[in-house]
Design a protein around this motif. Structure first.
Motif, PDB file in Angstrom:
ATOM      1  N   ASP A 131       0.719  -1.210   0.100  1.00 29.60           N
ATOM      2  CA  ASP A 131       0.084   0.087  -0.190  1.00 29.60           C
ATOM      3  C   ASP A 131       0.879   1.390  -0.094  1.00 29.60           C
ATOM      4  OD1 ASP A 131      -2.780  -0.719  -0.184  1.00 29.60           O
ATOM      5  OD2 ASP A 131      -2.996  -1.097   1.833  1.00 29.60           O
ATOM      6  N   ILE A 132       0.288   2.444  -0.415  1.00 25.52           N
ATOM      7  CA  ILE A 132       1.056   3.741  -0.340  1.00 25.52           C
ATOM      8  C   ILE A 132       0.771   4.128   1.222  1.00 25.52           C
ATOM      9  CG2 ILE A 132       0.982   6.090  -0.932  1.00 25.52           C
ATOM     10  CD1 ILE A 132      -0.760   4.960  -3.624  1.00 25.52           C
ATOM     11  N   PRO A 133       2.215   4.359   1.748  1.00 28.00           N
ATOM     12  CA  PRO A 133       2.000   5.003   3.038  1.00 28.00           C
ATOM     13  C   PRO A 133       1.686   6.031   3.304  1.00 28.00           C
ATOM     14  CG  PRO A 133       4.289   4.610   2.452  1.00 28.00           C
ATOM     15  CD  PRO A 133       3.558   4.178   1.202  1.00 28.00           C
ATOM     16  N   TYR A 134       0.919   6.552   4.329  1.00 33.10           N
ATOM     17  CA  TYR A 134       0.627   8.031   4.663  1.00 33.10           C
ATOM     18  C   TYR A 134       0.438   8.299   6.002  1.00 33.10           C
ATOM     19  CZ  TYR A 134      -4.149   6.222   5.726  1.00 33.10           C
ATOM     20  OH  TYR A 134      -5.407   5.708   6.351  1.00 33.10           O
ATOM     21  N   GLY A 135       0.697   9.514   6.450  1.00 32.83           N
ATOM     22  CA  GLY A 135       0.565  10.036   7.436  1.00 32.83           C
ATOM     23  C   GLY A 135       1.843  11.202   7.700  1.00 32.83           C
TER      24      GLY A 135
END
Length: 351
Positions: free
Chosen positions: A185-189
């Motif tokens: 998945d595309i990491p985000y935060g």
């Protein structure tokens, strides 16, 4: 037996990557449009948006029997003057809370081998492992799947994303590509100031077919990761240079969570827009090096993005390859905030 610390392992990986002979070079944006001469030849407004780099003979249809990229191109957006191949991937978008979307900007990639300068686009690697056979004229292939929404069907060792906790692309993060904490998945935060996307292609060829109906069956993986590949299976006995794409998506301008959609889903999504998953990440490749320069580059251990007289390959200055662009063949707005991700019929409106 001595056990290496994580820091020591990272240091060794950093050193090995810095010393390993391979081509590694920048490719700037040629065009962003909905065409796909590999999967959807002849179709204007293909199902999803691509960002394309390489030779400017890129066209909506590129029959391998008649379309010679090296002969038909007048420039390339890649830093090696002899490389008229075309490389492309899906586009990453940010979903705003108000429903509009905008392309995530791209930057060059640094790391242990040094900074690469590009204007959008991506960075390309050709990694040899022992004696390799360069691709033949008309060769093409696809890595990944634009229609997949199931992370479990993706080999994280070949297609992955990494959370980059700085906007400094030269501040190396983690170990070898597609290892450790890398994700499908595309990491985000708020900690992910940039996202590095890695797409690694198969290294084994059947030795006969320049393409196949699914653009994948004529090639095969021989392991995972950016190692150059292992021993090839009997069905695909010819060892190829390992191609790897790296893209640096600068997500730092979207850290204000009041902008994020309130549906609890990832605000970052590919232009395939299928389930908001990185599992639809994919890369397309059409070989187009001039004459036998790629074979000579592999045989002569040419390294990184440097001139290599033994192979007859020459590094262009950024101002030269950045200037190689072309007009959209499938015209529609792709810059700024849009009402939706371009799909289906021609997109006509900005947000």
């Amino acid at each position: 037996m001595h056990i290496l610390s994580l820091a020591a392992v990272a240091a060794l990986a950093h050193h090995a990557a810095a010393q390993f002979n391979m081509l590694r070079f920048a490719c700037s944006q040629l065009v962003v449009e909905r065409t796909d001469p590999l999967v959807n030849p002849g179709m204007l407004y293909s199902p999803h948006l691509h960002q394309i780099v390489g030779g400017n003979s890129f066209n909506v249809s590129m029959p391998p029997e008649t379309h010679d990229q090296a002969a038909l191109s007048t420039c390339t957006s890649c830093s090696f003057a002899e490389d008229f191949s075309n490389y492309w991937t899906a586009v990453m978008f940010f979903r705003h809370r108000n429903g509009s979307v905008i392309r995530v900007p791209q930057v060059g990639n640094g790391g242990p081998q040094g900074q690469l300068i590009n204007k959008g686009g991506l960075d390309v690697y050709y990694i040899p492992s022992g004696k390799v056979t360069a691709f033949k004229k008309g060769f093409r292939m696809l890595a990944g799947s634009a229609t997949n929404t199931d992370n479990s069907k993706v080999n994280k060792g070949n297609i992955c994303h990494r959370c980059w906790q700085s906007t400094n692309d030269n501040q190396f993060t983690g170990g070898a590509p597609c290892t450790g904490a890398d994700t499908v998945d595309i990491p985000y935060g708020n900690q992910c100031k940039m996202v590095r996307q890695t797409i690694i292609f198969p290294t084994c060829w059947d030795g006969k077919n320049l393409d196949s109906p699914d653009h994948q069956s004529h090639v095969a993986y021989s392991g995972a990761g950016a190692s150059g590949g292992g021993r090839c299976p009997a069905t695909h006995p010819v060892k190829l240079p390992q191609i790897m794409y790296e893209l640096m998506w600068n997500t730092s301008t979207f850290m204000d969570q009041s902008m994020w959609p309130n549906d609890g889903k990832n605000p970052f999504v590919y232009s395939t827009n299928l389930g908001n998953r990185g599992s639809a990440a994919h890369g397309d490749y059409l070989f187009g090096w001039k004459d036998d320069t790629l074979q000579k580059a592999m045989d002569n251990n040419c390294n990184l993005d440097r001139d290599c007289p033994r192979a007859g390959i020459h590094k262009q200055q950024p101002a030269v390859y950045n200037a190689c662009t072309k007009e959209q063949q499938a015209p529609e707005p792709v810059d700024g905030y849009l009402k939706s991700i371009p799909m289906g019929e021609m997109a006509a409106e900005r947000a």
